[in-house]
Write a protein that holds these residues in place. Structure first.
Motif, PDB file in Angstrom:
ATOM      1  N   GLU A 120      -3.267 -15.687 -47.564  1.00 48.99           N
ATOM      2  CA  GLU A 120      -3.378 -14.979 -48.830  1.00 48.99           C
ATOM      3  C   GLU A 120      -4.712 -14.259 -48.969  1.00 48.99           C
ATOM      4  N   ALA A 121      -5.796 -14.926 -48.558  1.00 50.03           N
ATOM      5  CA  ALA A 121      -7.118 -14.335 -48.741  1.00 50.03           C
ATOM      6  C   ALA A 121      -8.162 -15.111 -47.954  1.00 50.03           C
ATOM      7  N   THR A 122      -9.307 -14.483 -47.775  1.00 49.16           N
ATOM      8  CA  THR A 122     -10.469 -15.097 -47.132  1.00 49.16           C
ATOM      9  C   THR A 122     -11.676 -14.893 -48.034  1.00 49.16           C
ATOM     10  N   ALA A 123     -12.428 -15.957 -48.266  1.00 46.66           N
ATOM     11  CA  ALA A 123     -13.596 -15.880 -49.147  1.00 46.66           C
ATOM     12  C   ALA A 123     -14.839 -16.390 -48.413  1.00 46.66           C
ATOM     13  N   PHE A 124     -15.980 -15.736 -48.675  1.00 44.98           N
ATOM     14  CA  PHE A 124     -17.222 -16.091 -47.997  1.00 44.98           C
ATOM     15  C   PHE A 124     -18.301 -16.620 -48.944  1.00 44.98           C
ATOM     16  N   ASN A 125     -18.045 -16.547 -50.241  1.00 40.06           N
ATOM     17  CA  ASN A 125     -19.048 -17.032 -51.189  1.00 40.06           C
ATOM     18  C   ASN A 125     -18.347 -17.515 -52.460  1.00 40.06           C
ATOM     19  N   ARG A 126     -19.146 -18.056 -53.374  1.00 39.14           N
ATOM     20  CA  ARG A 126     -18.587 -18.670 -54.578  1.00 39.14           C
ATOM     21  C   ARG A 126     -17.852 -17.657 -55.446  1.00 39.14           C
ATOM     22  N   GLN A 127     -18.393 -16.460 -55.552  1.00 43.04           N
ATOM     23  CA  GLN A 127     -17.748 -15.433 -56.369  1.00 43.04           C
ATOM     24  C   GLN A 127     -16.362 -15.086 -55.833  1.00 43.04           C
ATOM     25  N   LEU A 184      -2.621 -24.230 -48.839  1.00 40.31           N
ATOM     26  CA  LEU A 184      -3.522 -24.986 -47.977  1.00 40.31           C
ATOM     27  C   LEU A 184      -4.805 -24.181 -47.847  1.00 40.31           C
ATOM     28  N   THR A 185      -5.921 -24.788 -48.205  1.00 40.90           N
ATOM     29  CA  THR A 185      -7.205 -24.091 -48.196  1.00 40.90           C
ATOM     30  C   THR A 185      -8.049 -24.601 -47.040  1.00 40.90           C
ATOM     31  N   ASP A 186      -8.265 -23.739 -46.074  1.00 46.15           N
ATOM     32  CA  ASP A 186      -8.996 -24.075 -44.856  1.00 46.15           C
ATOM     33  C   ASP A 186     -10.485 -23.873 -45.085  1.00 46.15           C
ATOM     34  N   LEU A 187     -11.226 -24.978 -45.135  1.00 47.79           N
ATOM     35  CA  LEU A 187     -12.672 -24.926 -45.388  1.00 47.79           C
ATOM     36  C   LEU A 187     -13.447 -24.818 -44.076  1.00 47.79           C
ATOM     37  N   PRO A 188     -14.676 -24.306 -44.118  1.00 44.77           N
ATOM     38  CA  PRO A 188     -15.477 -24.182 -42.881  1.00 44.77           C
ATOM     39  C   PRO A 188     -15.692 -25.530 -42.209  1.00 44.77           C
ATOM     40  N   GLY A 189     -15.663 -25.539 -40.876  1.00 44.60           N
ATOM     41  CA  GLY A 189     -15.979 -26.753 -40.140  1.00 44.60           C
ATOM     42  C   GLY A 189     -17.440 -27.131 -40.339  1.00 44.60           C
ATOM     43  N   TYR A 190     -17.718 -28.417 -40.350  1.00 47.84           N
ATOM     44  CA  TYR A 190     -19.092 -28.879 -40.557  1.00 47.84           C
ATOM     45  C   TYR A 190     -19.559 -29.693 -39.352  1.00 47.84           C
ATOM     46  N   THR A 229     -14.393 -21.224 -37.854  1.00 49.74           N
ATOM     47  CA  THR A 229     -14.109 -20.948 -39.256  1.00 49.74           C
ATOM     48  C   THR A 229     -15.402 -20.944 -40.053  1.00 49.74           C
ATOM     49  N   ARG A 230     -15.772 -19.769 -40.588  1.00 48.43           N
ATOM     50  CA  ARG A 230     -17.000 -19.645 -41.357  1.00 48.43           C
ATOM     51  C   ARG A 230     -16.714 -19.121 -42.758  1.00 48.43           C
ATOM     52  N   SER A 231     -15.510 -19.329 -43.211  1.00 49.49           N
ATOM     53  CA  SER A 231     -15.106 -18.850 -44.520  1.00 49.49           C
ATOM     54  C   SER A 231     -14.110 -19.839 -45.107  1.00 49.49           C
ATOM     55  N   VAL A 232     -13.687 -19.572 -46.327  1.00 50.27           N
ATOM     56  CA  VAL A 232     -12.620 -20.353 -46.960  1.00 50.27           C
ATOM     57  C   VAL A 232     -11.352 -19.510 -46.885  1.00 50.27           C
ATOM     58  N   ASN A 233     -10.348 -20.006 -46.167  1.00 49.74           N
ATOM     59  CA  ASN A 233      -9.106 -19.259 -45.962  1.00 49.74           C
ATOM     60  C   ASN A 233      -7.975 -19.912 -46.738  1.00 49.74           C
ATOM     61  N   PHE A 234      -7.249 -19.107 -47.505  1.00 56.49           N
ATOM     62  CA  PHE A 234      -6.179 -19.597 -48.368  1.00 56.49           C
ATOM     63  C   PHE A 234      -4.829 -19.254 -47.742  1.00 56.49           C
TER      64      PHE A 234
END
Length: 207
Positions: free
Chosen positions: A18-25, A88-94, A73-78
């Motif tokens: 659906e989308a990819t996000a890189f920051n809180r906004q 399912l929201t794919d969060l960055p690996g830590y 993965t360096r972003s939040v992928n929906f």
């Protein structure tokens, strides 16, 4: 351990990016776009096999980009689950030691901000490497979620690489840390556990 014929037995579903996000906004913009759709976060160490698991769930090879190098993965992928409708929201690996401390902090902050601000979050699928005893970073994320009363769905990845006694040992260790909740062992390679994981994800999304 018994194998599941994934293609034959997995409930029909597909994933759509659906989308990819890189920051809180950008994350907040996706909250508005997705409306009240239930979300389940996927999180784990950078080499836990998160992208491979998402591809296996989707029955697609390159929906989530995989790499031989951790930290892809360096972003939040929906990902929207079709036809169910939850996300399912794919969060960055830590925990990737080779990236800078500043970048590690940025990824950690992004994960925390998502988990704390998502009002439609139904739970956290915590991906854990079946080959390793509980790691400090995994325990820290589990404690973070528990402190905020976020339900945890523990998932042991790469089960095909472990013997039954290793899997049992990991399940026992995490059961103690999670108050009796046992992880579900899965394998993106041979499909082990996928039917059970889909069932648990659907139950979590509808709760």
């Amino acid at each position: 351990m018994p194998e599941i014929l994934f293609n034959a037995q997995c409930p029909p579903a597909s994933l759509q990016l659906e989308a990819t996000a890189f920051n809180r906004q950008q994350i907040q913009e996706q909250y508005d776009s997705l409306g009240n759709a239930a979300q389940i976060a996927f999180a784990g160490r950078s080499n836990v096999g998160k992208s491979s698991l998402i591809n296996a769930l989707a029955q697609r090879k390159q929906l989530a980009k995989t790499s031989s190098s951790p930290g892809k993965t360096r972003s939040v992928n929906f990902y929207r689950v079709i036809p169910d409708g939850f996300v399912l929201t794919d969060l960055p690996g830590y925990g990737y030691a080779q990236c800078s401390k500043e970048e590690q902090r940025r990824w950690s902050k992004l994960i925390e901000e998502y988990l704390e601000s998502c009002s439609s979050l139904r739970g956290l699928a915590l991906l854990l490497d079946c080959r390793l005893p509980p790691q400090a970073s995994d325990r820290a994320l589990a404690a973070f979620a528990q402190a905020r009363r976020i339900r945890i769905l523990p998932v042991l990845t790469k089960a095909d690489k472990c013997r039954r006694r290793e899997i049992d040992a990991r399940m026992s260790e995490w059961s103690v840390l999670l108050g009796g909740q046992k992880p579900v062992p899965v394998s993106s390679k041979d499909g082990t556990g996928m039917l059970m994981l889909w069932k648990m994800l659907r139950n979590l999304a509808s709760s």
